[in-house]
Design an enzyme around this catalytic site. Structure first.
Site, PDB file in Angstrom:
ATOM      1  CG  ASP A  58      -2.041   0.983   1.124  1.00 43.46           C
ATOM      2  OD1 ASP A  58      -1.966   1.876   0.252  1.00 43.46           O
ATOM      3  OD2 ASP A  58      -3.001   0.879   1.904  1.00 43.46           O
ATOM      4  CG  ASP A  59      -0.175   4.728  -0.016  1.00 42.81           C
ATOM      5  OD1 ASP A  59      -0.993   4.240  -0.821  1.00 42.81           O
ATOM      6  OD2 ASP A  59      -0.492   5.592   0.823  1.00 42.81           O
ATOM      7  CB  CYS A  98      -6.449   2.828  -1.144  1.00 39.57           C
ATOM      8  SG  CYS A  98      -4.976   3.459  -0.340  1.00 39.57           S
ATOM      9  NE  ARG A 102      -6.427  -1.061  -1.442  1.00 37.40           N
ATOM     10  CZ  ARG A 102      -5.417  -1.559  -0.760  1.00 37.40           C
ATOM     11  NH1 ARG A 102      -5.516  -2.727  -0.179  1.00 37.40           N
ATOM     12  NH2 ARG A 102      -4.284  -0.890  -0.645  1.00 37.40           N
ATOM     13  CE  LYS A 151      -6.101   0.394   2.328  1.00 34.49           C
ATOM     14  NZ  LYS A 151      -5.285   1.622   2.271  1.00 34.49           N
ATOM     15  CG  HIS A 153      -9.885   1.255   1.609  1.00 36.42           C
ATOM     16  ND1 HIS A 153      -8.878   2.186   1.401  1.00 36.42           N
ATOM     17  CD2 HIS A 153     -11.003   1.960   1.912  1.00 36.42           C
ATOM     18  CE1 HIS A 153      -9.366   3.391   1.563  1.00 36.42           C
ATOM     19  NE2 HIS A 153     -10.655   3.285   1.872  1.00 36.42           N
ATOM     20  CB  SER A 176      -6.848   3.766   4.878  1.00 36.13           C
ATOM     21  OG  SER A 176      -6.672   3.501   3.513  1.00 36.13           O
ATOM     22  CG  HIS A 245      -1.867   4.026   3.786  1.00 34.06           C
ATOM     23  ND1 HIS A 245      -2.294   4.839   4.816  1.00 34.06           N
ATOM     24  CD2 HIS A 245      -2.652   4.322   2.719  1.00 34.06           C
ATOM     25  CE1 HIS A 245      -3.292   5.593   4.383  1.00 34.06           C
ATOM     26  NE2 HIS A 245      -3.530   5.300   3.115  1.00 34.06           N
ATOM     27  CG  ASP A 297      -2.444   0.824  -2.990  1.00 34.58           C
ATOM     28  OD1 ASP A 297      -1.238   1.124  -2.850  1.00 34.58           O
ATOM     29  OD2 ASP A 297      -3.334   1.273  -2.233  1.00 34.58           O
ATOM     30  CG  ASN A 298      -1.696   4.307  -4.114  1.00 36.67           C
ATOM     31  OD1 ASN A 298      -2.708   3.800  -3.641  1.00 36.67           O
ATOM     32  ND2 ASN A 298      -0.790   4.887  -3.369  1.00 36.67           N
ATOM     33  CE  LYS A 323      -2.823   7.377  -1.311  1.00 36.97           C
ATOM     34  NZ  LYS A 323      -2.938   6.920   0.083  1.00 36.97           N
TER      35      LYS A 323
HETATM   36 MG    MG Z   1      -2.698   3.048  -1.386  1.00 31.01          MG
END
Ligand code: MG
Length: 498
Positions: A58-59, A98, A102, A151, A153, A176, A245, A297-298, A323
């Site tokens: 994540d991130d 996010c 997903r 996660k 989300h 998150s 994240h 994811d990003n 991001k």
């Molecule tokens: Mg993310």
């Protein structure tokens, strides 16, 4: 295909008995039977359904792994994964944040089409629409055990949870880890929302507020347990991590260990987790029939937000943007595929691919059928992974920010469109409630920007005025695609009352 054991036993017994009493000719015939059966068994093993593990950071920045040039963060397990498999240099998330990312991974469809174009907040009684078909649903129908650990989300109300989208069980956070606590005086419905960030085991709250220090370790233990419990049947493990994240936390073994700060600590603990998953697969003899995928994811945040020292940002590895942007830094990610029996080691490809491709690829490898009642934006990259093809058919990739198409990539050209109108605001309840955010996020662009990603992957030299023909061609493809997309989009589904 399966061959009943009694069939094999009967043939072996026949061979043994003919050896004792029958003439040579008949004995030979029995041996032929046995050989044919063994060949059938071998092809059955060959056709065995592979296991899939998809690990989703994540991130995480494009430049945050050793295998992608980091000299500060130690990621020996992910580096080994890349050395033992295929490393993509141009792998994309399908959104710069996010929830939509997903939704795309699980459905193979752009976020607008999948009904989750924006980040979901705990204030919203919405999520991935039940009518969407996920990888987990497709593989469940093929007899796979399925788990989502980490996660989610994609909607915290019950109709949108992982267990309602084809997963046998869920263990992790509903959204998150910065969505810690929601006060009753905000727009939310306190009777519905979790007031303190909970750790869930299916629908049961294990801990609230969750101790985030031990999250990565607990996810990993649960993931290894799932692999062990399902070692005798095909499984799909979707493992979306909570970190790096913001705010960042690591366990005692990792926090404060890297000289490069807490962000590095959390990535190093995630790398440890990848190592534990690989070790479990090897220990159980599942290595040769398991495809493990790693991506994010990003892109990374810039850090320095309200979490103070717990919010440092990562590295986009020289790419422009972060991001929340459709520059490469916001959406290009590490993409590592490892499957020792099938993917040649130490392979690198610069073919553009994305998380949209996972659903069709995994479906093909499992012998499953991709739904044909809807538009599928991804395509199978199985031939590329398996070494049957060196390139992929050239297809355009589209960079959406929420419901707004901002850029297109075709080959090595990337065009940012001229944008004079904002997208439809009502696509996000959050934006309706926070119009100033909408204004901030959707900037207009008076002139197009064209970049050659081969020569200028940092997107620094706008070639639009020098190459008007390419601008026009890409602009036409993009606008035609988006017209269809806007017609085809799925309205977010809200529970009663919103
Ligand atoms: Mg993310």
């Amino acid at each position: 295909m399966t061959i009943p054991m009694h069939c094999l036993e009967r043939t072996v017994a026949r061979v043994a008995s003919v050896r004792r009493s029958k003439p040579w000719a008949r004995r030979g015939l029995a041996w032929i039977h046995l050989a044919a059966l063994l060949a059938l068994l071998a092809s059955a093993a060959e056709a065995e359904q592979p296991n899939f593990v998809v690990i989703f950071a994540d991130d995480l920045g494009y430049g945050d792994l050793g295998a992608y040039g980091s000299t500060t963060i130690r990621t020996p397990n992910l580096d080994r994964m890349a050395a033992e498999g295929m490393r993509f240099t141009d792998f994309y998330a399908a959104a710069p944040f996010c929830s939509p990312s997903r939704a795309s991974l699980l459905t193979g469809r752009y976020p607008v089409r999948a009904g989750v174009p924006y980040v979901l907040f705990p204030t919203e009684l919405t999520g991935l629409p039940p009518a969407e078909i996920t990888i987990a649903e497709i593989l469940s129908d093929e007899g796979y055990a399925t788990a989502a650990i980490g996660k989610w989300h994609l909607g915290w109300p019950k109709p949108f949870r992982a267990q309602r989208h084809g997963f046998d069980f869920f263990y992790g956070l509903p959204y998150s880890n910065d969505m810690l606590k929601w006060e009753p005086d905000t727009v939310l419905r306190p009777q519905h929302a979790f007031w303190k960030l909970p750790l869930l085991d299916n629908d049961e709250i294990v801990e609230a507020p969750v101790n985030q220090h031990t999250l990565t370790r607990r996810y990993t233990e649960r993931a290894v347990r799932f692999i062990k419990e399902n070692r005798n049947r095909p499984f799909f493990l979707y493992f979306p991590h909570t970190f790096p994240h913001n705010p960042q936390y690591a366990s005692e073994d990792f926090e404060g260990r890297s000289p490069h700060g807490l962000y590095a600590d959390t990535v190093e603990e995630m790398d440890w987790s990848v190592g534990e998953v690989l070790r479990a697969l090897q220990g159980l003899g599942l290595d040769e029939r398991t495809l493990v995928v790693f991506t994010s994811d990003n892109g990374p945040t810039r850090g320095g937000n309200r979490w103070g020292p717990r919010s440092s940002g990562g590295s986009a590895g020289g790419l422009r943007g972060n991001k929340g942007t459709t520059f490469e830094g916001g959406m290009r990610e590490p993409g590592i595929f490892r499957w020792p029996a099938k993917i040649a080691p130490d392979t690198e490809t610069s073919e553009p691919a994305s998380i949209l491709d996972l659903l069709p690829t995994l479906a093909e490898l499992a012998g499953a059928v991709v739904p044909d009642d809807r538009v599928m934006d991804g395509r199978s990259i199985a031939d590329l992974l398996l070494g049957k093809a060196e390139t992929l058919p050239q297809e355009a990739f589209f960079y959406y920010f929420g419901a707004q198409l901002q850029a297109i990539r075709l080959g090595h050209w990337k065009l940012f469109l001229r944008l004079t109108e904002p997208p439809e605001q009502s696509a996000s309840l959050w934006y309706l409630q926070n119009p100033e955010l909408f204004e901030r996020h959707h900037r207009m662009r008076e002139e197009p920007e064209l970049y050659d990603l081969d020569a200028d992957r940092g997107e620094t030299r706008n070639l639009a005025s020098e190459l008007p023909d390419i601008v026009e061609r890409l602009d036409g493809i993009a606008r035609r695609f988006d017209e269809r997309m806007q017609r085809d989009k799925r309205r977010p589904v809200y529970l009663d009352g919103q």
